[in-house]
Design a protein around this motif. Structure first.
Motif, short mmCIF file in Angstrom:
data_model
loop_
_atom_site.label_atom_id
_atom_site.label_comp_id
_atom_site.label_asym_id
_atom_site.label_seq_id
_atom_site.Cartn_x
_atom_site.Cartn_y
_atom_site.Cartn_z
N SER A 1 1.10 4.15 -2.97
CA SER A 1 0.89 5.57 -2.29
C SER A 1 2.21 6.43 -3.08
O SER A 1 1.67 7.55 -3.24
CB SER A 1 0.99 5.61 -0.97
N GLU B 1 -5.51 3.03 -7.40
CA GLU B 1 -5.18 4.38 -6.89
C GLU B 1 -5.22 5.49 -7.66
O GLU B 1 -5.71 6.43 -7.22
CB GLU B 1 -3.74 4.09 -6.34
N ASP C 1 0.68 -1.11 0.03
CA ASP C 1 0.20 0.03 -0.09
C ASP C 1 0.98 1.41 -0.14
O ASP C 1 0.56 2.24 -0.60
CB ASP C 1 -0.88 -0.01 1.41
N SER D 1 0.83 7.60 -6.32
CA SER D 1 -0.31 8.48 -6.18
C SER D 1 0.31 9.89 -5.77
O SER D 1 -0.21 10.91 -6.19
CB SER D 1 -1.39 7.87 -5.28
N GLU D 2 1.30 9.87 -5.11
CA GLU D 2 1.65 11.20 -4.54
C GLU D 2 2.42 11.97 -5.80
O GLU D 2 2.32 13.18 -6.00
CB GLU D 2 3.10 10.99 -3.63
N VAL E 1 -7.44 8.71 -6.60
CA VAL E 1 -6.87 9.76 -6.44
C VAL E 1 -7.28 10.89 -7.48
O VAL E 1 -7.51 12.15 -7.15
CB VAL E 1 -5.30 9.64 -6.70
#
Length: 208
Positions: free
Chosen positions: A63, A123, A59, A66-67, A127
């Motif tokens: 992430s 994701e 996860d 996604s950042e 997002v």
């Protein structure tokens, strides 16, 4: 030999960097926590101080992707440009090829990395949707377009676009992928109730 104590974030990133590399090279399912421990050179207790499970590491890796996208989207929303230009630039922000590298994407598409691949695609939808909805609503306020279901339409469009154009899911050649993109743009025009080909030229100019 005593290992030098490291800053919390530095150690956590070291674990993530190693896990990400191992997930890509060995496959998520085959990679074990012990593999990560041995590669980083830490005890099991140290690992569990940062992460509860291998799934939590996955996860965190997802992430990171996604950042990249969130940072790009926030920059787009701050620009003094039209809603149409914002919309197109947001869609372009979904592309993470440059950030994660071609080799990583190739590894992600392998069957043993199906879970990592699936999590990454999910994701992107989660997002991106709020950013797109914000621009859709801005365009509605400015009478640029109309949209009955902003969130749901954007979720449908995102899920369709990232799935149908993903070479790791569908075995499509360049011509087929181009036709899919044109059809998706046509679908977006219908969702926003704008004239046909309103977006096509702008997408062609920006999708390099």
């Amino acid at each position: 030999m005593m290992r030098i104590s490291k800053d919390y974030d530095e150690r956590k990133n070291e674990i993530l960097d190693t896990a990400e590399r191992l997930f890509h090279t060995k496959g998520y399912e085959k990679c074990t926590i012990n593999d990560i421990l041995n590669e980083v050179g830490i005890a099991k207790g140290t690992f569990y101080y940062y992460f509860k499970s291998k799934q939590e590491v996955l996860d965190a890796v997802v992430s990171r992707y996604s950042e990249f996208i969130i940072n790009r989207c926030e920059k787009v929303l701050r620009k003094d440009i039209t809603p149409v230009e914002k919309l197109i630039r947001l869609f372009l922000s979904m592309r993470i090829n440059n950030e994660v590298g071609g080799d990583v994407l190739e590894e992600m598409h392998k069957p043993e990395n199906a879970l990592l691949h699936q999590q990454t695609l999910k994701e992107i939808v989660v997002v991106m949707a709020p950013f797109l909805v914000q621009v859709i609503e801005e365009g509605m306020d400015k009478k640029v377009w109309k949209c009955k279901y902003p969130l749901e339409y954007m979720q449908i469009f995102l899920a369709s676009s990232i799935t149908l154009t993903d070479e790791g899911i569908f075995d499509v050649d360049a011509d087929s992928q181009q036709r899919i993109l044109v059809a998706l743009i046509s679908l977006l025009e219908k969702m926003l109730d704008v004239p046909e080909d309103s977006f096509l030229q702008l997408f062609n100019e920006n999708w390099g």
